[in-house]
Design an enzyme around this catalytic site. Structure first.
Site, PDB file in Angstrom:
ATOM      1  CB  SER A 137      -0.858  -0.036   1.268  1.00 35.14           C
ATOM      2  OG  SER A 137      -1.411   1.223   1.523  1.00 35.14           O
ATOM      3  CE1 TYR A 161      -3.317  -2.507   5.748  1.00 36.50           C
ATOM      4  CE2 TYR A 161      -3.064  -0.159   5.292  1.00 36.50           C
ATOM      5  CZ  TYR A 161      -3.317  -1.454   4.863  1.00 36.50           C
ATOM      6  OH  TYR A 161      -3.553  -1.693   3.528  1.00 36.50           O
ATOM      7  CE  LYS A 165      -1.316  -4.601   3.525  1.00 41.31           C
ATOM      8  NZ  LYS A 165      -1.653  -5.868   2.907  1.00 41.31           N
TER       9      LYS A 165
HETATM   10  P1  NAD Z   1     -10.903  -6.617   1.967  1.00 43.59           P
HETATM   11  O1  NAD Z   1     -10.977  -6.574   3.449  1.00 43.59           O
HETATM   12  O2  NAD Z   1     -12.137  -6.391   1.192  1.00 43.59           O
HETATM   13  O3  NAD Z   1     -10.239  -7.979   1.495  1.00 43.59           O
HETATM   14  C1  NAD Z   1      -9.301  -8.690   2.268  1.00 43.59           C
HETATM   15  C2  NAD Z   1      -9.787 -10.126   2.372  1.00 43.59           C
HETATM   16  O4  NAD Z   1      -8.846 -10.904   3.129  1.00 43.59           O
HETATM   17  C3  NAD Z   1     -11.130 -10.248   3.082  1.00 43.59           C
HETATM   18  O5  NAD Z   1     -11.996 -10.994   2.277  1.00 43.59           O
HETATM   19  C4  NAD Z   1     -10.805 -10.958   4.390  1.00 43.59           C
HETATM   20  O6  NAD Z   1     -11.883 -11.765   4.809  1.00 43.59           O
HETATM   21  C5  NAD Z   1      -9.578 -11.758   4.011  1.00 43.59           C
HETATM   22  N1  NAD Z   1      -8.657 -12.076   5.114  1.00 43.59           N
HETATM   23  C6  NAD Z   1      -8.130 -11.212   6.008  1.00 43.59           C
HETATM   24  N2  NAD Z   1      -7.291 -11.870   6.837  1.00 43.59           N
HETATM   25  C7  NAD Z   1      -7.289 -13.171   6.453  1.00 43.59           C
HETATM   26  C8  NAD Z   1      -6.602 -14.324   6.894  1.00 43.59           C
HETATM   27  N3  NAD Z   1      -5.754 -14.300   7.940  1.00 43.59           N
HETATM   28  N4  NAD Z   1      -6.821 -15.505   6.269  1.00 43.59           N
HETATM   29  C9  NAD Z   1      -7.672 -15.562   5.203  1.00 43.59           C
HETATM   30  N5  NAD Z   1      -8.346 -14.496   4.740  1.00 43.59           N
HETATM   31  C10 NAD Z   1      -8.157 -13.311   5.354  1.00 43.59           C
HETATM   32  O7  NAD Z   1      -9.770  -5.555   1.534  1.00 43.59           O
HETATM   33  P2  NAD Z   1      -9.370  -5.036   0.097  1.00 43.59           P
HETATM   34  O8  NAD Z   1      -9.709  -3.603   0.027  1.00 43.59           O
HETATM   35  O9  NAD Z   1      -9.852  -5.961  -0.934  1.00 43.59           O
HETATM   36  O10 NAD Z   1      -7.777  -5.127   0.227  1.00 43.59           O
HETATM   37  C11 NAD Z   1      -7.049  -6.251  -0.229  1.00 43.59           C
HETATM   38  C12 NAD Z   1      -5.585  -6.065   0.140  1.00 43.59           C
HETATM   39  O11 NAD Z   1      -5.106  -4.850  -0.446  1.00 43.59           O
HETATM   40  C13 NAD Z   1      -5.348  -5.928   1.638  1.00 43.59           C
HETATM   41  O12 NAD Z   1      -4.147  -6.619   1.955  1.00 43.59           O
HETATM   42  C14 NAD Z   1      -5.176  -4.431   1.853  1.00 43.59           C
HETATM   43  O13 NAD Z   1      -4.331  -4.162   2.939  1.00 43.59           O
HETATM   44  C15 NAD Z   1      -4.506  -4.027   0.542  1.00 43.59           C
HETATM   45  N6  NAD Z   1      -4.765  -2.618   0.183  1.00 43.59           N
HETATM   46  C16 NAD Z   1      -6.045  -2.155   0.098  1.00 43.59           C
HETATM   47  C17 NAD Z   1      -6.278  -0.833  -0.244  1.00 43.59           C
HETATM   48  C18 NAD Z   1      -7.683  -0.286  -0.322  1.00 43.59           C
HETATM   49  O14 NAD Z   1      -7.854   0.935  -0.347  1.00 43.59           O
HETATM   50  N7  NAD Z   1      -8.722  -1.100  -0.404  1.00 43.59           N
HETATM   51  C19 NAD Z   1      -5.195   0.038  -0.490  1.00 43.59           C
HETATM   52  C20 NAD Z   1      -3.904  -0.472  -0.414  1.00 43.59           C
HETATM   53  C21 NAD Z   1      -3.691  -1.809  -0.067  1.00 43.59           C
HETATM   54  C1  UD1 Z   2      -6.489   5.632   3.937  1.00 39.90           C
HETATM   55  C2  UD1 Z   2      -5.578   5.015   4.960  1.00 39.90           C
HETATM   56  C3  UD1 Z   2      -4.403   4.352   4.278  1.00 39.90           C
HETATM   57  C4  UD1 Z   2      -4.880   3.353   3.238  1.00 39.90           C
HETATM   58  C5  UD1 Z   2      -5.804   4.075   2.260  1.00 39.90           C
HETATM   59  C6  UD1 Z   2      -6.393   3.155   1.230  1.00 39.90           C
HETATM   60  C7  UD1 Z   2      -5.839   6.412   6.932  1.00 39.90           C
HETATM   61  C8  UD1 Z   2      -5.179   7.395   7.823  1.00 39.90           C
HETATM   62  N1  UD1 Z   2      -5.132   6.020   5.871  1.00 39.90           N
HETATM   63  O1  UD1 Z   2      -5.772   6.622   3.283  1.00 39.90           O
HETATM   64  O2  UD1 Z   2      -3.588   3.685   5.211  1.00 39.90           O
HETATM   65  O3  UD1 Z   2      -3.775   2.809   2.544  1.00 39.90           O
HETATM   66  O4  UD1 Z   2      -6.884   4.666   2.985  1.00 39.90           O
HETATM   67  O5  UD1 Z   2      -7.219   2.221   1.865  1.00 39.90           O
HETATM   68  O6  UD1 Z   2      -6.926   5.936   7.196  1.00 39.90           O
HETATM   69  N2  UD1 Z   2     -11.918  12.107   3.657  1.00 39.90           N
HETATM   70  C9  UD1 Z   2     -12.864  13.054   3.990  1.00 39.90           C
HETATM   71  N3  UD1 Z   2     -13.969  12.626   4.675  1.00 39.90           N
HETATM   72  C10 UD1 Z   2     -14.160  11.311   5.043  1.00 39.90           C
HETATM   73  C11 UD1 Z   2     -13.172  10.370   4.687  1.00 39.90           C
HETATM   74  C12 UD1 Z   2     -12.049  10.806   3.997  1.00 39.90           C
HETATM   75  O7  UD1 Z   2     -12.735  14.222   3.698  1.00 39.90           O
HETATM   76  O8  UD1 Z   2     -15.186  11.010   5.691  1.00 39.90           O
HETATM   77  C13 UD1 Z   2     -10.743  12.552   2.901  1.00 39.90           C
HETATM   78  C14 UD1 Z   2      -9.447  12.311   3.632  1.00 39.90           C
HETATM   79  O9  UD1 Z   2      -9.108  13.402   4.411  1.00 39.90           O
HETATM   80  C15 UD1 Z   2      -8.486  12.098   2.456  1.00 39.90           C
HETATM   81  C16 UD1 Z   2      -9.357  11.544   1.325  1.00 39.90           C
HETATM   82  O10 UD1 Z   2     -10.682  11.809   1.700  1.00 39.90           O
HETATM   83  O11 UD1 Z   2      -8.009  13.333   2.058  1.00 39.90           O
HETATM   84  C17 UD1 Z   2      -9.158  10.071   1.116  1.00 39.90           C
HETATM   85  O12 UD1 Z   2      -9.306   9.418   2.375  1.00 39.90           O
HETATM   86  P1  UD1 Z   2      -9.292   7.824   2.499  1.00 39.90           P
HETATM   87  O13 UD1 Z   2     -10.258   7.246   1.541  1.00 39.90           O
HETATM   88  O14 UD1 Z   2      -9.443   7.509   3.960  1.00 39.90           O
HETATM   89  O15 UD1 Z   2      -7.837   7.403   1.968  1.00 39.90           O
HETATM   90  P2  UD1 Z   2      -6.381   7.812   2.469  1.00 39.90           P
HETATM   91  O16 UD1 Z   2      -6.423   8.991   3.355  1.00 39.90           O
HETATM   92  O17 UD1 Z   2      -5.538   7.920   1.251  1.00 39.90           O
END
Ligand code: NAD
Ligand code: UD1
Length: 353
Positions: A137, A161, A165
């Site tokens: 991430s 978190y 990572k």
């Molecule tokens: P999500 O929570 O929808 O998906 C993660 C999945 O992993 C879930 O289905 C959960 O049930 C499963 N899981 C968690 N721990 C587990 C374990 N120990 N064993 C088996 N299954 C397990 O999240 P997502 O948004 O799809 O994210 C997927 C990956 O991408 C995550 O590792 C997250 O940290 C990373 N990521 C997400 C974002 C984002 O904004 N969504 C951004 C950067 C990185």
């Molecule tokens: C968050 C996580 C980051 C993660 C990323 C993607 C935090 C501190 N960071 O980052 O670790 O990798 O999501 O999952 O949680 N905002 C509003 N109102 C809201 C929510 C958000 O104004 O109710 C704004 C925030 O200030 C930010 C933007 O929207 O500027 C995006 O926020 P968000 O979706 O939480 O993503 P990140 O801040 O990038």
């Protein structure tokens, strides 16, 4: 066809990646504990192929279980080997991702994200599978003030978190240096994935109250409850924070491109930012959502969120040059597809079989 193991495959990004790989003809094993998702996403993927492609899937298998249980993971590898179609590569999404929860329960995050990944990597090694794409991430960069983040920018996560990572990234780097030189590893640092598959059959279905902006915008458009924009005094054009939003289907495609790149090239460790390289402010995101969907999103300005960063945007030039690919879907498509998913599934997966 190549068999790929997808951990966390019933979650948000995982389910979209499963659908993409299946569309490209891959055979898929999915592992998920369902701690933050529903198996109904898998049923919806099957429904998509049945209704839109007139195809009954026999190349998608779901294994409910936890990466904290190494015997369980080993067993999944053995199932594939017994069928003479061993797992060729792994896309590792499984992990917990709520920043606030990670601060209050760091051990939960180390246990789940680090020990879970360690078990998976050990099991891969024991089963002669050494190709892995890992979900990292942009959070590993911490609160950087750099204009465009490069893969070699300073790494300084600001919460457990992010630390988990980065720890898995470090584990993968050590593995890559080991005497077995056959590891093929891609660390993908994604920025802000939003949107949904254009069918509206799968999408983001947070089980807990969402903290990320996009599901909050959708809820606000749906319920007309005012969302809070965290700060309008940031040093940006409209005073609100800037992020690099990417369509979840672009992200899914980026995973397959990375996996194929690893398979087709010499063993290596590749670290890539996956973002569009374009900064969008919170207000621009809200206004675009309103315009493309012809719906209002009530909001008010609030104070800055603690620990927030003004701007997080990817320098994606490495992605473009190595994979010869970059995300193409527009902000308009992200907003349109996300809203379609909500309209077709107001209660998420809970109303499906
Ligand atoms: P999500 O929570 O929808 O998906 C993660 C999945 O992993 C879930 O289905 C959960 O049930 C499963 N899981 C968690 N721990 C587990 C374990 N120990 N064993 C088996 N299954 C397990 O999240 P997502 O948004 O799809 O994210 C997927 C990956 O991408 C995550 O590792 C997250 O940290 C990373 N990521 C997400 C974002 C984002 O904004 N969504 C951004 C950067 C990185
Ligand atoms: C968050 C996580 C980051 C993660 C990323 C993607 C935090 C501190 N960071 O980052 O670790 O990798 O999501 O999952 O949680 N905002 C509003 N109102 C809201 C929510 C958000 O104004 O109710 C704004 C925030 O200030 C930010 C933007 O929207 O500027 C995006 O926020 P968000 O979706 O939480 O993503 P990140 O801040 O990038």
């Amino acid at each position: 066809m190549n068999r790929i193991l997808i951990t966390g495959g019933s979650g948000f990004i995982g389910s979209h990646t499963c659908l993409h790989l299946l569309s490209e003809g891959y055979d898929i094993f999915v592992i998920d504990s369902l701690v933050n998702s529903s198996e109904k996403s898998i049923n919806q993927i099957k429904k998509f192929f049945k209704e839109e492609k007139n195809k009954v899937l026999n190349n998608l298998r779901f294994f409910k279980g936890d990466l904290k249980d190494k015997d369980f993971i080993n067993n999944v590898f053995k199932v594939a080997q017994k069928e003479n179609n061993p797992i060729k590569g792994v896309i590792h999404f499984a992990g917990l991702k709520a920043v606030g929860e990670s601060v209050s329960q760091p051990l939960l995050y180390w246990d789940n994200n680090v020990i879970g990944s360690y078990n998976l990597i050990k099991s891969m090694s024991e089963n002669d599978c050494r190709t892995i794409v890992f979900s990292s991430s942009a959070t590993v960069y911490g609160s950087s003030s750099i204009d465009l983040l490069r893969e070699d920018s300073t790494l300084a996560p600001t919460n457990p978190y992010g630390t988990t990572k980065l720890s898995v990234e470090n584990l993968l780097k050590d593995i890559n240096q080991s005497k077995n030189k056959n590891w093929r590893i891609a660390i993908l640092r994604y920025f802000n994935p939003i949107g949904a598959h254009k069918s509206g059959l799968i999408g983001e279905n947070p089980l807990q109250k969402p903290n990320n902006i996009f599901p909050i915008i959708i809820n606000s458009a749906f319920t007309k409850e005012k969302l809070k924009v965290f700060g309008n005094d940031w040093p940006t054009e409209d005073g609100t924070c800037i992020r690099d939003y990417i369509h979840v289907m672009d992200l899914a495609e980026g995973h397959l491109k990375s996996l194929n790149y690893l398979i087709e090239n010499d063993p290596q460790l590749l670290t890539l930012n996956i973002g569009k390289g374009r900064g969008i402010s919170v207000i621009e995101l809200i206004k675009t959502f309103e315009n493309v969907n012809n719906i209002s999103v009530p909001f008010e300005f609030d104070k800055r969120r603690e620990g927030d960063v003004c701007k997080l945007v990817a320098d994606n030039s490495k992605l473009k040059s190595i994979l010869n690919w970059s995300p193409t879907k527009s902000l308009e498509e992200m907003c349109k597809d996300g809203w379609k998913w909500k309209n077709l599934n107001p209660k998420g997966y809970s109303e499906h079989n």
